[in-house]
Design a protein around this motif. Structure first.
Motif, PDB file in Angstrom:
ATOM      1  N   VAL A  71       0.837  -1.201   0.000  1.00 21.34           N
ATOM      2  CA  VAL A  71       0.000   0.000   0.000  1.00 21.34           C
ATOM      3  C   VAL A  71       0.874   1.254   0.000  1.00 21.34           C
ATOM      4  O   VAL A  71       0.631   2.208  -0.747  1.00 21.34           O
ATOM      5  N   SER A  72       1.911   1.247   0.832  1.00 21.56           N
ATOM      6  CA  SER A  72       2.808   2.399   0.912  1.00 21.56           C
ATOM      7  C   SER A  72       3.533   2.629  -0.405  1.00 21.56           C
ATOM      8  O   SER A  72       3.690   3.768  -0.850  1.00 21.56           O
ATOM      9  N   ARG A  76       3.534   5.952  -2.698  1.00 20.12           N
ATOM     10  CA  ARG A  76       4.762   6.638  -3.132  1.00 20.12           C
ATOM     11  C   ARG A  76       4.791   6.791  -4.645  1.00 20.12           C
ATOM     12  O   ARG A  76       5.199   7.821  -5.172  1.00 20.12           O
ATOM     13  N   LYS A  77       4.333   5.758  -5.348  1.00 15.97           N
ATOM     14  CA  LYS A  77       4.305   5.821  -6.812  1.00 15.97           C
ATOM     15  C   LYS A  77       3.354   6.918  -7.283  1.00 15.97           C
ATOM     16  O   LYS A  77       3.653   7.645  -8.229  1.00 15.97           O
ATOM     17  N   GLY A  78       2.226   7.042  -6.591  1.00 14.04           N
ATOM     18  CA  GLY A  78       1.274   8.086  -6.954  1.00 14.04           C
ATOM     19  C   GLY A  78       1.853   9.475  -6.795  1.00 14.04           C
ATOM     20  O   GLY A  78       1.709  10.332  -7.664  1.00 14.04           O
ATOM     21  N   ILE A  79       2.523   9.701  -5.659  1.00 17.09           N
ATOM     22  CA  ILE A  79       3.115  11.017  -5.410  1.00 17.09           C
ATOM     23  C   ILE A  79       4.229  11.304  -6.419  1.00 17.09           C
ATOM     24  O   ILE A  79       4.391  12.436  -6.876  1.00 17.09           O
ATOM     25  N   ILE A 346      -4.165  17.708  -4.576  1.00 13.40           N
ATOM     26  CA  ILE A 346      -3.679  16.853  -5.660  1.00 13.40           C
ATOM     27  C   ILE A 346      -3.029  15.588  -5.106  1.00 13.40           C
ATOM     28  O   ILE A 346      -3.249  14.479  -5.619  1.00 13.40           O
ATOM     29  N   ILE A 347      -2.238  15.722  -4.048  1.00 11.95           N
ATOM     30  CA  ILE A 347      -1.578  14.552  -3.450  1.00 11.95           C
ATOM     31  C   ILE A 347      -2.620  13.533  -2.996  1.00 11.95           C
ATOM     32  O   ILE A 347      -2.508  12.330  -3.264  1.00 11.95           O
ATOM     33  N   GLY A 348      -3.656  13.999  -2.312  1.00 13.19           N
ATOM     34  CA  GLY A 348      -4.696  13.086  -1.847  1.00 13.19           C
ATOM     35  C   GLY A 348      -5.433  12.421  -2.988  1.00 13.19           C
ATOM     36  O   GLY A 348      -5.651  11.202  -2.995  1.00 13.19           O
ATOM     37  N   ALA A 349      -5.814  13.208  -4.002  1.00  7.31           N
ATOM     38  CA  ALA A 349      -6.613  12.675  -5.100  1.00  7.31           C
ATOM     39  C   ALA A 349      -5.832  11.654  -5.929  1.00  7.31           C
ATOM     40  O   ALA A 349      -6.362  10.594  -6.288  1.00  7.31           O
ATOM     41  N   VAL A 350      -4.582  11.959  -6.226  1.00  6.75           N
ATOM     42  CA  VAL A 350      -3.797  11.052  -7.063  1.00  6.75           C
ATOM     43  C   VAL A 350      -3.446   9.775  -6.306  1.00  6.75           C
ATOM     44  O   VAL A 350      -3.454   8.675  -6.874  1.00  6.75           O
ATOM     45  N   ILE A 354      -4.372   6.094  -7.731  1.00  6.48           N
ATOM     46  CA  ILE A 354      -3.375   5.051  -7.976  1.00  6.48           C
ATOM     47  C   ILE A 354      -3.736   3.776  -7.225  1.00  6.48           C
ATOM     48  O   ILE A 354      -3.615   2.663  -7.746  1.00  6.48           O
ATOM     49  N   MET A 355      -4.219   3.910  -5.989  1.00  8.13           N
ATOM     50  CA  MET A 355      -4.542   2.726  -5.188  1.00  8.13           C
ATOM     51  C   MET A 355      -5.707   1.939  -5.791  1.00  8.13           C
ATOM     52  O   MET A 355      -5.657   0.709  -5.871  1.00  8.13           O
ATOM     53  N   VAL A 356      -6.776   2.625  -6.191  1.00  7.99           N
ATOM     54  CA  VAL A 356      -7.913   1.885  -6.742  1.00  7.99           C
ATOM     55  C   VAL A 356      -7.556   1.226  -8.064  1.00  7.99           C
ATOM     56  O   VAL A 356      -8.179   0.227  -8.456  1.00  7.99           O
TER      57      VAL A 356
END
Length: 501
Positions: A71-72, A76-79, A346-350, A354-356
């Motif tokens: 999950v982490s 990190r990939k999303g950010i 933006i950080i929260g949304a992305v 990425i997770m879903v």
């Protein structure tokens, strides 16, 4: 094996409930934040809603047997995917501060008041942004520079900043969609294996009609603006601009410099920051009186005073106290810190998006759409719905561009549909609709730099609304749909198999 060694938990495929829970949570929390806080939701409540939705998504993923480390890593990939956007946001914040201080934006507004007829302001704003975005290929740069000046000018003219923001965004996305210099245009072509200019030619069938609709709409909206102009703009305000700043075309050099760097394909964050620094340096010899008003420290030597003024304008923005409300509201803006709420959003949304995607929740919801899309019209509708849904759920235009391409490319090939059909649809529905979502990275950016909330300008982003509707119409009517020989099916392309996986 040691008895103390832990056996890895089996990983389960997500259920439909698993896939729906994060999306429903996001919709409920985002809707509640907007209902309770209105336009102020973007100043914290909306971000909290998205972070909580991300945490619930993480709990669903953990429940299915994935580790916290996985999950982490996904987070990190999303950010990492938005690092470029973060640097652009900080650079634009610095640019707005120094452009206000150097007289660049005041000069744009001053000449605009003299030269532009309010009745034609909206179509002119739209066409100017079309021209600039076509030449530099960046909707963000166009909105963050010319757009800021045009919205400020609208406030000074006493006409609608919301409609002006819609005109700016509409014009900016025309170029973002068909300019060969546009990053998103190039990416859409590459992802679908389409030659760049073939992709652009395919785009013209939706872009030109949508642009004509937008231009017509802005002409009609501008017909009743003359009376507002007469009531608001006075010679006193123009005189005050001349008293506060040395108004000269030379003040527009930072804008020319930025356009030149953009055409030369200098990366956007570097180009914008260089223009911001140039404006800060210019202030010391073009507008010394502005520095003395901004930094009141008589004992500080002039060179240090200029450095401190530029530094502060880039960090926390420029402040003007002219005594005229419209001028102060226009010029007291900018600074990197003004972008922090947007970056938080933006950080929260992305991260949520990425997770879903990474853990199969999104594919679980999208695959049934593909199975039911038995006609070309339904297939086009599924792609549009997926791209717009991703802009809502994932909060980033690149996810809304990439994932529909991955999900539908094989199906288009099996049905003998040329890849430029798909590249056009994902551009129309994924790229163009992104600034219409308040928590999307593009929507948050436009609201931050233009000073107009996403929900306020959304009804007037006529091009952005028209483009996906036109691409839907092409799919339903079958007009201008290009065909290729049908691809042979393979086991890996079986959508029913993917649904099980």
């Amino acid at each position: 094996m040691s008895k103390s060694a832990k056996t890895p938990r089996p990983v389960k495929a997500p259920s439909y409930l698993d896939a729906l829970l994060p999306i429903v949570t996001l919709i409920l929390l985002v809707g509640s934040s907007v209902a309770l806080f209105g336009l102020e939701a973007v100043n914290g409540p909306l971000q909290v809603a998205i972070i909580i939705s991300t945490m619930i998504t993480a709990m669903v993923i953990l429940k299915n047997g994935h580790s916290w480390e996985e999950v982490s890593e996904s987070g990190r990939k999303g950010i990492a995917t938005i690092s470029g956007a973060i640097f652009i946001l900080f650079s634009v914040g610095a640019l707005i501060g120094t452009w206000n201080m150097s007289g660049t934006i005041p000069t744009m507004v001053y000449y605009g008041i003299i030269m532009i007829t309010p009745n034609w302001f909206y179509p002119i704003a739209f066409l100017v942004c079309v021209g600039v975005s076509l030449s530099i290929g960046s909707s963000w740069t166009t909105a963050g520079t010319l757009g800021v000046g045009l919205v400020g000018l609208a406030n000074m003219l006493g006409i609608s900043p919301e409609i002006t923001a819609g005109a700016v965004i509409s014009g900016a996305y025309v170029g973002d969609k068909i300019s060969p210099l546009s990053e998103s245009t190039v990416l859409a072509a590459q992802l679908n294996g389409v030659e760049l200019y073939k992709h652009i030619r395919a785009q013209l069938w939706t872009t030109i009609p949508a642009a004509v609709i937008a231009l017509t709409g802005f002409i009609l909206l501008g017909l009743n603006q003359h009376s507002a102009f007469d009531a608001t703009i006075t010679n006193n305000e123009l005189t005050r601009f001349n008293e506060l700043f040395h108004i000269t075309p030379w003040n527009l050099l930072p804008l020319v410099f930025l356009l030149a760097l953009s055409v030369a394909k200098v990366p956007a964050p570097l180009a914008i920051m260089c223009s911001a620094l140039m404006a800060g340096i210019m202030t010391s010899f073009m507008q010394p009186q502005v520095i003395e008003r901004f930094i009141v420290e008589p004992d500080l030597a002039s060179p240090l005073l200029a450095i401190k003024a530029a530094w502060l304008a880039m960090a926390t923005g420029f402040q003007e106290n002219s005594g005229i409300e419209q001028i102060d509201a226009l010029l007291s803006r900018g600074g990197m810190d003004s972008m922090l709420f947007t970056i938080w959003l933006i950080i929260g949304a992305v991260t949520f998006g990425i997770m879903v995607d990474d853990f199969g929740l999104l594919n679980k919801l999208v695959t049934p759409l593909l199975l039911r899309a038995r006609t070309v019209g339904k297939l086009f509708t599924s792609v549009v719905a997926t791209a717009i849904g991703l802009n809502i759920a994932a909060g980033d235009q690149y996810i809304a561009l990439l994932l529909p391409t991955r999900l539908y490319r094989a199906e288009f090939a099996k049905r003998g549909l040329a890849p430029e059909n798909l590249s056009r649809i994902v551009s129309d529905a994924g790229i163009v609709t992104s600034p219409l979502i308040p928590w999307n990275s593009c929507g948050a950016y436009m609201a931050a730099v233009l000073g107009v909330s996403t929900m306020a300008y959304m009804p007037f982003a006529i091009f952005n609304i028209a483009a996906p509707l036109i691409t839907l119409a092409l799919g339903i009517t079958g007009f201008n749909i290009r065909h290729i020989p049908v691809a042979a099916p393979s086991e890996g392309d079986n959508p029913s198999r993917k649904a099980v996986e």
